[in-house]
Enzyme design. Structure first.
Site, PDB file in Angstrom:
ATOM      1  N   GLY A  88       0.894  -0.602   0.067  1.00 26.79           N
ATOM      2  CA  GLY A  88       0.255  -0.031  -0.368  1.00 26.79           C
ATOM      3  C   GLY A  88       0.395   1.215  -0.318  1.00 26.79           C
ATOM      4  O   GLY A  88       2.084   1.264   0.832  1.00 26.79           O
ATOM      5  N   GLY A  90       2.784   3.901   1.594  1.00 25.60           N
ATOM      6  CA  GLY A  90       3.169   3.958   2.939  1.00 25.60           C
ATOM      7  C   GLY A  90       4.047   5.268   2.974  1.00 25.60           C
ATOM      8  O   GLY A  90       4.401   5.747   4.111  1.00 25.60           O
ATOM      9  N   ARG A  91       3.984   6.616   1.566  1.00 22.64           N
ATOM     10  CA  ARG A  91       4.219   7.551   2.017  1.00 22.64           C
ATOM     11  C   ARG A  91       3.888   8.698   1.060  1.00 22.64           C
ATOM     12  O   ARG A  91       4.398   9.786  -0.093  1.00 22.64           O
ATOM     13  CB  ARG A  91       5.768   7.953   1.633  1.00 22.64           C
ATOM     14  N   ARG A 181      -2.052  -1.197  -9.865  1.00 20.73           N
ATOM     15  CA  ARG A 181      -1.018  -1.980 -10.101  1.00 20.73           C
ATOM     16  C   ARG A 181      -1.249  -3.267  -9.938  1.00 20.73           C
ATOM     17  O   ARG A 181      -2.301  -3.918  -9.235  1.00 20.73           O
ATOM     18  CB  ARG A 181       0.268  -2.078  -8.891  1.00 20.73           C
ATOM     19  N   ASP A 246       4.192  -4.960  -7.314  1.00 16.08           N
ATOM     20  CA  ASP A 246       2.982  -3.053  -7.008  1.00 16.08           C
ATOM     21  C   ASP A 246       4.284  -2.727  -7.771  1.00 16.08           C
ATOM     22  O   ASP A 246       3.871  -1.513  -7.784  1.00 16.08           O
ATOM     23  CB  ASP A 246       3.793  -3.432  -5.604  1.00 16.08           C
ATOM     24  N   ASP A 256       7.636   4.335 -10.461  1.00 19.82           N
ATOM     25  CA  ASP A 256       8.194   3.692  -9.440  1.00 19.82           C
ATOM     26  C   ASP A 256       9.605   3.709  -9.824  1.00 19.82           C
ATOM     27  O   ASP A 256      10.552   2.977  -9.822  1.00 19.82           O
ATOM     28  CB  ASP A 256       8.161   2.744  -8.194  1.00 19.82           C
TER      29      ASP A 256
HETATM   30  P1  AMP Z   1       8.960   1.196  -3.784  1.00 23.85           P
HETATM   31  O1  AMP Z   1      10.407  -0.023  -3.353  1.00 23.85           O
HETATM   32  O2  AMP Z   1       8.324   2.747  -3.168  1.00 23.85           O
HETATM   33  O3  AMP Z   1       8.146   0.315  -4.277  1.00 23.85           O
HETATM   34  O4  AMP Z   1       8.182   0.724  -2.362  1.00 23.85           O
HETATM   35  C1  AMP Z   1       7.804  -0.164  -1.554  1.00 23.85           C
HETATM   36  C2  AMP Z   1       6.716  -0.557  -0.425  1.00 23.85           C
HETATM   37  O5  AMP Z   1       7.212   0.233   0.473  1.00 23.85           O
HETATM   38  C3  AMP Z   1       5.255   0.677  -0.737  1.00 23.85           C
HETATM   39  O6  AMP Z   1       4.406   0.571  -0.256  1.00 23.85           O
HETATM   40  C4  AMP Z   1       6.080   2.378  -0.018  1.00 23.85           C
HETATM   41  O7  AMP Z   1       4.906   2.638  -0.142  1.00 23.85           O
HETATM   42  C5  AMP Z   1       6.823   1.585   0.993  1.00 23.85           C
HETATM   43  N1  AMP Z   1       7.594   2.578   1.438  1.00 23.85           N
HETATM   44  C6  AMP Z   1       8.809   2.964   0.332  1.00 23.85           C
HETATM   45  N2  AMP Z   1       9.844   3.658   1.333  1.00 23.85           N
HETATM   46  C7  AMP Z   1       8.456   4.722   2.018  1.00 23.85           C
HETATM   47  C8  AMP Z   1       8.830   5.528   3.566  1.00 23.85           C
HETATM   48  N3  AMP Z   1       9.958   6.144   4.334  1.00 23.85           N
HETATM   49  N4  AMP Z   1       7.715   5.106   4.726  1.00 23.85           N
HETATM   50  C9  AMP Z   1       6.634   4.661   3.802  1.00 23.85           C
HETATM   51  N5  AMP Z   1       6.894   3.320   3.814  1.00 23.85           N
HETATM   52  C10 AMP Z   1       8.024   3.833   2.464  1.00 23.85           C
HETATM   53 MG    MG Z   2       6.227   1.319  -5.297  1.00 24.44          MG
END
Ligand code: AMP
Ligand code: MG
Length: 474
Positions: A88, A90-91, A181, A246, A256
């Site tokens: 989901g 997360g940021r 996604r 995702d 991404d």
């Molecule tokens: P990504 O590698 O960017 O595709 O992120 C994978 C997951 O990690 C996703 O659910 C993001 O929302 C979460 N995520 C990545 N960085 C952060 C962060 N700094 N704080 C919270 N969630 C994060």
């Molecule tokens: Mg991502």
């Protein structure tokens, strides 16, 4: 004057278990780093209106514009092959969807807008580096003609984000055809929630295919778009770096931009990502991984499709579609107008010669049709041998490498966002100088037309400039 944006939030009208509704977390001292005026115009927005204090507050997450309905989207995903049932946003927060003057619908999302129920251990923030990298990369991809999410704005927050060291925080405004996604489907499939799968399928079909389509139509549409997309990536030397399910869209847009990179010297198994130790997402493995991800989508959709033979038949189309798009792209890169039997061999021999000769991917293709092409190779004689076969093949079309040069320049870019240049721009921005970022972004806006001012940006990295690894660097 308050921002007046034409929001119409169809995702927010889906059932509550699709997302968590919440407002962005304010930041202390927002400052606009970049605003993408052409993209604003595409959306039907007045770029000047996005340069006001009210707009800055909205782009930083300090105010929710009228009509927005911010939410974090729920999704799951296979990360490096391991299934994680709950990921989901997360940021990131989806502010809402804007309808452009031509009726096209765009998600507007703030990335780095604070913690959400899906943040797990993360802080919900982004630091300046990844925000600028995504801005540079996604806009470069758009200028190259590759389907991609876009960057509308980058805002510095004035807050510090703690990574290995304290770093300046930033928020990216991301615009996308949607943020649905493969992992969004996996989320509901993993919960045996057929009703949600059905609602999501209808929603996705309405946005990306046709409202009256079926689950198999959706699967076929995604397969077609992803085959075209991955072939386009390969034709430009792009490595996504983290092709988890995702991070694969239903729309067919690239999404991404984490540890992604463009090849400098060509090697089919090149990996940049520091977290991809096994090379799962290496340059040349991307078509196979796409196929694997699409199989996960097919499995998720099976409760709706019903017939596993139909799903398999759809999946089996992928390698053929990909191969066709790949051949079309690379034929164009060599200026071949017709399709002939030996073409794949001709393309592959060039790529093998490039790998053996450590030739720069972008600069080699750009130099084709000029005497400088052979200079890209450690062993120019090997290139000469290939060149003779290429010239013979062109002769069958009654033309020559020199004669087709203008056509080649329209498909083989002069400039791509090289990792070392991005790093230099980020380091300058962290030190308070945004000029290299703006210069790079501007040059990348016209990748097929090179002016003398930007020539240094086309050079491969020198030994001390090489950045051996790229980082997810959230
Ligand atoms: P990504 O590698 O960017 O595709 O992120 C994978 C997951 O990690 C996703 O659910 C993001 O929302 C979460 N995520 C990545 N960085 C952060 C962060 N700094 N704080 C919270 N969630 C994060
Ligand atoms: Mg991502």
């Amino acid at each position: 004057m308050p921002l007046d944006l034409p929001f119409d939030n169809s995702y927010a009208r889906l059932p509550g278990r699709f997302y968590a509704r919440l407002a962005p977390t304010p930041v202390s001292k927002p400052r606009l780093i970049a605003l993408n005026a052409p993209l604003a115009a595409r959306l039907g927005l007045d770029p000047q209106a996005l340069r006001t204090d009210d707009a800055l507050a909205a782009l930083a997450g300090n105010a929710v514009p009228a009509g927005a309905d911010p939410l974090a989207q729920a999704y799951a995903g296979h990360q490096f092959g391991n299934f994680v049932p709950q990921l989901g946003d997360g940021r990131a927060l989806l502010l809402g969807e804007l309808l452009a003057p031509d009726g096209a619908r765009f998600d507007v999302q703030l990335k780095g807008a604070g913690p959400t129920p899906y943040s797990r251990m993360g802080d919900g923030r982004a630091w300046l580096g990844p925000v600028l990298r995504e801005y540079i990369m996604s806009e470069a991809m758009a200028a190259l003609g590759v389907p991609t999410t876009r960057a509308l704005a980058a805002v510095a927050t004035g807050d510090t984000v703690l990574r290995e060291t304290p770093l300046p925080g930033a928020v990216l405004t991301r615009v996308a055809a949607s943020h649905i996604r493969v992992g969004t489907f996996q989320y509901f499939a993993a919960r045996d929630d057929k009703e949600a799968l059905h609602a999501l399928t209808t929603h996705a079909l309405t946005r990306h295919d046709r409202a009256d389509g079926t689950a198999i139509d959706l699967l076929n549409g995604v397969i077609e778009r992803q085959a075209r997309l991955i072939a386009h990536w390969l034709s430009l030397g792009f490595i996504h770096g983290v092709m988890n399910t995702d991070n694969m869209t239903i729309s067919g847009e690239t999404i991404d931009y984490g540890p992604c990179a463009f090849l400098d010297s060509y090697h089919p198994l090149r990996v940049f990502s520091s977290i991809d130790r096994a090379g799962r997402y290496a340059y040349g493995r991307q078509p196979d991984i796409a196929m694997w991800n699409l199989a996960q989508l097919a499995i998720s959709l099976l409760p709706l499709i019903g017939d596993s033979d139909a799903a398999q038949t759809a999946l089996d189309r992928f390698p053929h579609l990909f191969q066709r798009y790949w051949q079309d792209r690379f034929r164009a890169k060599l200026g071949l107008k017709t399709a002939q039997d030996g073409d794949t061999q001709l393309i592959e021999t060039l790529l093998e010669t490039m790998a053996a000769g450590q030739a720069d991917f972008t600069n080699t293709f750009r130099a084709l049709g000029t005497p400088q092409a052979r200079d890209q190779f450690l062993d120019p004689d090997a290139f000469d041998t290939w060149h003779a076969s290429w010239a013979a093949r062109l002769a069958e079309e009654d033309t020559t490498p020199e004669a087709i040069k203008p056509g080649l320049d329209a498909v083989n870019p002069a400039i791509i966002p090289r990792t070392h240049r991005i790093e230099q721009a980020i380091q300058a921005a962290v030190a308070g100088d945004d000029a290299p970022f703006h210069r790079l972004t501007q040059a990348l806006g016209t990748p097929f037309n090179l002016s003398h001012i930007t020539r240094d940006l086309t050079h491969a990295p020198t030994e001390d400039e090489i950045v051996p690894h790229t980082f997810c660097g959230t």
